[in-house]
Design a protein around this motif. Sequence first.
Motif, short mmCIF file in Angstrom:
data_model
loop_
_atom_site.label_atom_id
_atom_site.label_comp_id
_atom_site.label_asym_id
_atom_site.label_seq_id
_atom_site.Cartn_x
_atom_site.Cartn_y
_atom_site.Cartn_z
N ARG A 9 34.92 30.35 36.25
CA ARG A 9 35.84 31.47 36.02
C ARG A 9 36.62 31.12 34.76
O ARG A 9 37.54 30.31 34.79
CB ARG A 9 36.82 31.64 37.19
N THR B 60 28.35 27.87 36.69
CA THR B 60 29.12 29.10 36.86
C THR B 60 30.60 28.75 36.94
O THR B 60 31.01 27.89 37.72
CB THR B 60 28.69 29.86 38.12
N ARG C 90 42.54 34.73 34.16
CA ARG C 90 41.16 34.40 34.49
C ARG C 90 40.26 35.57 34.14
O ARG C 90 40.62 36.72 34.34
CB ARG C 90 41.01 34.12 35.99
N ASP D 36 36.59 34.57 26.13
CA ASP D 36 37.05 33.71 27.22
C ASP D 36 36.43 32.33 27.08
O ASP D 36 35.45 32.15 26.36
CB ASP D 36 36.75 34.33 28.59
N HIS E 39 38.96 31.25 31.22
CA HIS E 39 40.34 31.64 30.89
C HIS E 39 40.30 32.46 29.61
O HIS E 39 39.48 32.22 28.73
CB HIS E 39 41.21 30.40 30.71
N PRO F 12 36.08 37.23 34.39
CA PRO F 12 35.03 37.30 35.40
C PRO F 12 34.10 36.08 35.29
O PRO F 12 33.95 35.48 34.22
CB PRO F 12 34.29 38.59 35.06
N ALA F 13 33.48 35.74 36.40
CA ALA F 13 32.59 34.57 36.45
C ALA F 13 31.44 34.71 35.46
O ALA F 13 30.91 35.80 35.24
CB ALA F 13 32.06 34.39 37.86
N ARG F 14 31.07 33.58 34.87
CA ARG F 14 29.94 33.52 33.95
C ARG F 14 29.50 32.07 33.83
O ARG F 14 30.16 31.16 34.32
CB ARG F 14 30.32 34.07 32.58
N SER G 67 35.72 28.27 29.00
CA SER G 67 35.76 27.28 30.07
C SER G 67 36.58 26.10 29.56
O SER G 67 36.87 25.99 28.36
CB SER G 67 34.34 26.81 30.41
#
Length: 98
Positions: free
Chosen positions: A86, A84, A72, A39, A88, A74-76, A41
Motif C-alpha cells: 500500500r 504487493t 495511502r 505514489d 504512500h 491503492p495496493a500495487r 513504497s
Amino acid sequence: MQTAVADTSIRAYRQAKKAGEMEPRQRQILAVMAPYPADYSLQELKKLTGLEVNVLSARVNELREELCKVERGPARACKVTGKTIRPHRLPHPQGALF
C-alpha cells in the motif's frame, strides 16, 4: 534499554511535536515525492532519499498520522521488490475541497 535524556531535550521534542513542525528528514521525504497521483513504497523512497527503511517508516507514519501530509494509495506491486504494498502519496491538491 533506556538511555538518559535531558529534561530540556524531552521538553523541546514535545514542543516541536505540539507546534506541528516538521523534522529535516520529514521535509527530505516530502521533497522527493512528486505531486498526486505519484505514489511510493518505502523501498522506492529509500532509493530516492538514501535513508534506511526503518527511518523512512517512522517518518512516513508521522507524516501520515500526525501531520496529514501523506496518505495511502491503492495496493500495487513495489517497483523494487515486486511485493504487493500500500504505497504512500501526497494527497490530491483539491482533496480538501470535497
